[in-house]
Design a protein around this motif. Structure first.
Motif, PDB file in Angstrom:
ATOM      1  N   HIS A  18     -33.487  -8.361 -10.054  1.00 37.04           N
ATOM      2  CA  HIS A  18     -33.070  -9.664 -10.575  1.00 37.04           C
ATOM      3  C   HIS A  18     -34.169 -10.679 -10.291  1.00 37.04           C
ATOM      4  O   HIS A  18     -34.629 -10.806  -9.157  1.00 37.04           O
ATOM      5  N   THR A  20     -35.357 -14.506 -10.088  1.00 35.62           N
ATOM      6  CA  THR A  20     -34.826 -15.855  -9.930  1.00 35.62           C
ATOM      7  C   THR A  20     -35.652 -16.857 -10.740  1.00 35.62           C
ATOM      8  O   THR A  20     -36.736 -16.550 -11.229  1.00 35.62           O
ATOM      9  N   ASP A  21     -35.130 -18.077 -10.843  1.00 32.86           N
ATOM     10  CA  ASP A  21     -35.752 -19.105 -11.681  1.00 32.86           C
ATOM     11  C   ASP A  21     -35.907 -20.401 -10.894  1.00 32.86           C
ATOM     12  O   ASP A  21     -34.927 -21.096 -10.630  1.00 32.86           O
ATOM     13  N   VAL A  23     -36.506 -21.434  -7.696  1.00 31.98           N
ATOM     14  CA  VAL A  23     -35.664 -21.643  -6.512  1.00 31.98           C
ATOM     15  C   VAL A  23     -36.057 -22.944  -5.819  1.00 31.98           C
ATOM     16  O   VAL A  23     -37.234 -23.264  -5.670  1.00 31.98           O
ATOM     17  N   ALA A  31     -38.982 -16.905 -15.262  1.00 34.03           N
ATOM     18  CA  ALA A  31     -38.194 -15.683 -15.123  1.00 34.03           C
ATOM     19  C   ALA A  31     -38.353 -14.797 -16.359  1.00 34.03           C
ATOM     20  O   ALA A  31     -38.391 -13.573 -16.260  1.00 34.03           O
ATOM     21  N   SER A  50     -32.343 -15.156 -13.864  1.00 36.14           N
ATOM     22  CA  SER A  50     -31.590 -16.401 -13.739  1.00 36.14           C
ATOM     23  C   SER A  50     -32.092 -17.389 -14.791  1.00 36.14           C
ATOM     24  O   SER A  50     -33.274 -17.383 -15.143  1.00 36.14           O
ATOM     25  N   SER A 116     -22.317 -17.597 -11.233  1.00 27.42           N
ATOM     26  CA  SER A 116     -22.339 -17.457  -9.778  1.00 27.42           C
ATOM     27  C   SER A 116     -20.985 -17.819  -9.187  1.00 27.42           C
ATOM     28  O   SER A 116     -20.226 -18.605  -9.764  1.00 27.42           O
ATOM     29  N   CYS A 165     -24.076 -10.526  -3.204  1.00 32.15           N
ATOM     30  CA  CYS A 165     -25.466 -10.693  -2.756  1.00 32.15           C
ATOM     31  C   CYS A 165     -25.516 -10.603  -1.233  1.00 32.15           C
ATOM     32  O   CYS A 165     -24.757 -11.293  -0.535  1.00 32.15           O
ATOM     33  N   THR A 208     -31.202  -9.200  -1.209  1.00 28.39           N
ATOM     34  CA  THR A 208     -32.280 -10.180  -1.175  1.00 28.39           C
ATOM     35  C   THR A 208     -32.931 -10.196   0.209  1.00 28.39           C
ATOM     36  O   THR A 208     -32.245 -10.102   1.228  1.00 28.39           O
TER      37      THR A 208
END
Length: 223
Positions: A18, A20-21, A23, A31, A50, A116, A165, A208
């Motif tokens: 996955h 992320t975008d 953060v 992403a 994301s 989410s 997660c 993660t």
């Protein structure tokens, strides 16, 4: 190159990645760009990304979703996104309403949408997320099997995919744990066994380890 190097070391130990975008609102490689790179090099991995809605309008969002479909990515987690220090703009868009609109437009037939969830959600307060009818939910970091059991028992019978997660408990990740106010004492001694336990409940797990790739790789090997 660093991303591809890391994935080359773990791709045989996991089913997907996955991406992320931005953060904490910090701009990085997009992403979509990272997802494209991974899908081209590892077509057998599930690649999800994301997508922030804080700094996008619906036209931009639809363009991004269509691009993810064209790239054959496996899903999009739609979230609000952290505010940027450089550009604190807020489109006012709400992730659940964005997903509902995308589903109504037929995009859900071409890709998977995720929203989410808090680790201890108030189900009455997240009804709009449920009504948006995404394919599933990715949780914020969890620390107990009870949290996952509660979410799974409520939402999996409705057909939702649940992806808990887990933040790996290692000294290098302690700052992340403090920032997230996470208590990992319940699984610190045997994270691999905890991951197996969570997977047995939910059918999915997202791992993660933002500051300790080596520990992540070793943990994956044990599962």
């Amino acid at each position: 190159s660093k991303l591809l190097e890391k994935v080359s070391e773990i791709n045989t130990f996991c089913d997907g990645i996955h991406v992320t975008d931005s953060v904490l609102g910090t701009k990085r490689i997009s992403a979509l760009s990272a997802g494209k790179l991974l899908k081209e090099n590892y077509p057998n991995l599930q690649i999800t990304i994301s997508m922030r809605v804080r700094d996008k309008d619906m036209t931009m969002i639809k363009q991004s979703v269509q691009e993810s479909i064209d790239l054959k990515l496996d899903g999009v987690l739609v979230l609000k996104g952290d505010p940027s220090k450089e550009n604190p703009v807020d489109s006012g868009l709400i992730p659940s309403l964005v997903v509902k609109q995308l589903m109504d437009l037929g995009y859900g037939k071409k890709t998977n949408f995720f929203l989410s969830l808090p680790s201890n959600p108030n189900f009455d307060k997240i009804q709009k997320k449920i009504d948006a009818a995404p394919q599933g939910f990715m949780t914020q970091v969890i620390h107990s099997a009870e949290q996952v059991q509660r979410i799974s028992e409520k939402l999996r019978p409705k057909g939702f995919r649940i992806i808990p997660c887990i933040l790996l408990p290692t000294e290098k990740n302690e700052n992340s744990a403090k920032f997230l106010q996470l208590d990992w004492s319940g699984y610190k001694e045997d994270p691999a066994e905890f991951i197996r336990q969570i997977h047995s409940i939910s059918g999915d797990v997202l791992i993660t380890s933002p500051s300790d790739f080596t520990f992540a790789k070793e943990t994956l090997k044990k599962i």
